[in-house]
Scaffold this motif. Structure first.
Motif, mmCIF file in Angstrom:
data_model
loop_
_atom_site.group_PDB
_atom_site.id
_atom_site.type_symbol
_atom_site.label_atom_id
_atom_site.label_comp_id
_atom_site.label_asym_id
_atom_site.label_seq_id
_atom_site.Cartn_x
_atom_site.Cartn_y
_atom_site.Cartn_z
ATOM 1 N N ILE A 176 -6.994 -41.418 -26.501
ATOM 2 C CA ILE A 176 -7.509 -40.265 -25.765
ATOM 3 C C ILE A 176 -6.349 -39.347 -25.395
ATOM 4 O O ILE A 176 -5.421 -39.769 -24.693
ATOM 5 N N PRO A 177 -6.348 -38.087 -25.872
ATOM 6 C CA PRO A 177 -5.315 -37.135 -25.435
ATOM 7 C C PRO A 177 -5.406 -36.934 -23.926
ATOM 8 O O PRO A 177 -6.486 -36.700 -23.389
ATOM 9 N N LEU A 178 -4.278 -37.027 -23.231
ATOM 10 C CA LEU A 178 -4.306 -36.937 -21.768
ATOM 11 C C LEU A 178 -3.340 -35.888 -21.235
ATOM 12 O O LEU A 178 -3.751 -34.885 -20.684
ATOM 13 N N GLY A 179 -2.038 -36.124 -21.383
ATOM 14 C CA GLY A 179 -1.046 -35.227 -20.801
ATOM 15 C C GLY A 179 -0.734 -34.040 -21.699
ATOM 16 O O GLY A 179 -0.675 -34.171 -22.921
ATOM 17 N N SER A 180 -0.538 -32.876 -21.079
ATOM 18 C CA SER A 180 -0.172 -31.685 -21.839
ATOM 19 C C SER A 180 0.701 -30.791 -20.964
ATOM 20 O O SER A 180 0.288 -30.387 -19.884
ATOM 21 N N MET A 181 1.910 -30.511 -21.438
ATOM 22 C CA MET A 181 2.836 -29.616 -20.750
ATOM 23 C C MET A 181 3.112 -28.439 -21.664
ATOM 24 O O MET A 181 3.544 -28.638 -22.804
#
Length: 300
Positions: free
Chosen positions: A88-93
């Motif tokens: 599951i894609p979670l973190g994005s900066m």
């Protein structure tokens, strides 16, 4: 020079990426359940690109923003978690590139022909106070540029507070939520970038700086992957429920809930129990026993 995705696990092997991410790549890769930590490498912006942006927008870019773009023309780092067999894609900066550092205008907020203008949404009742600076204005009093679209959860903006021609020392970083309310984040881009990195790009992390806080689902992720600098007071409510969800494989399972099959019509009597009062005694006790057993991972 094209953008290049740094393969997962190789971010730390490149010194400039290590400097850019402040070393959080190692922290993420060593966290339970985290996988696919990826940085999309971007070439540095050239100085003429910065000069063109300043001339086009009649704004002087702050020095820390210039230095950032001279290191990399934008920033994008992502990471995922593995729950059971699902990733599951979670973190994005993310920080927009110079070409996408565009002014917030009517067309970028609304597309309906009869929609209100941003100027119609002006509310001068909330002026500056001792603990809160004056909010940005949608009219010509402020010049607003989008740094990050926050995956549709709002917009992080570079705000010039004095209108055009805009000076570098008049900038602040603000968060515009989906209801078009402003929330102050930091005085400088450098301070905001540190917030972005130390909050690990967790979903909706900017809402931790609003009066209503992050959503219950985001709180679950915050409790599992705590930001490096995070106000733990925001997690004081229902602390026990978050302690029970540290297992990534159970993060979305219902708390203290056991599904009891419902009887369909007048089927044969179950052990002589009659009416709704019959199963209430034993089933309630078994439910409470089951829930207490599953809800407390550290039993004495």
């Amino acid at each position: 020079m094209e953008e290049e995705a740094s393969p997962p696990g190789l971010g730390c092997s490149k010194p400039h990426l290590e400097k850019l991410t402040l070393g959080i790549t190692r922290i993420l890769e060593s966290s339970p359940g985290v996988t696919e930590v990826t940085i999309i490498e971007k070439p540095p912006a050239e100085r003429h690109m910065i000069s063109s942006w300043e001339q086009k927008n009649n704004c002087v870019m702050p020095e820390d923003v210039k230095n950032f773009y001279l290191m990399t023309d934008g920033f994008h780092m992502t990471w995922s978690v593995k729950l059971d067999e699902h990733i599951i894609p979670l973190g994005s900066m993310a920080i927009n590139s110079i070409s996408k550092l565009t002014q917030l205008t009517q067309s970028s907020m609304y597309s309906l022909p009869n929609a209100p203008t941003l100027a119609d949404l002006e509310d001068d009742t909330h002026e500056a106070s001792d603990d809160q600076p004056e909010k940005p204005h949608f009219d010509s009093r402020s010049v607003i540029f989008e740094l990050d679209s926050c995956n549709g959860n709002g917009k992080v903006c570079l705000v010039y507070k004095s209108g055009k021609p805009a000076l570098a020392e008049d900038t602040e970083i603000w968060f515009l939520d989906r209801a078009l309310y402003w929330h102050f984040l930091t005085d400088t881009f450098t301070a905001y970038y540190r917030l972005l990195i130390t909050h690990l790009g967790l979903p909706q992390w900017q809402y931790a700086f609003t009066s209503y806080g992050i959503s219950p689902q985001a709180k679950q992720w915050f409790s599992m992957y705590k930001p490096i600098t995070y106000n733990t007071n925001l997690l004081t409510e229902e602390t026990d429920s978050f302690v029970n969800k540290l297992d990534p494989s159970k993060v979305f399972k219902s708390k203290n809930k056991i599904v009891i099959p419902k009887k369909k019509g007048p089927v044969q009597p179950a052990g002589g129990q009659k009416g709704p009062s019959g199963p209430s005694g034993p089933s309630t006790s078994s439910t409470s026993k089951s829930s207490s057993g599953s809800g407390n991972p550290t039993r004495k």
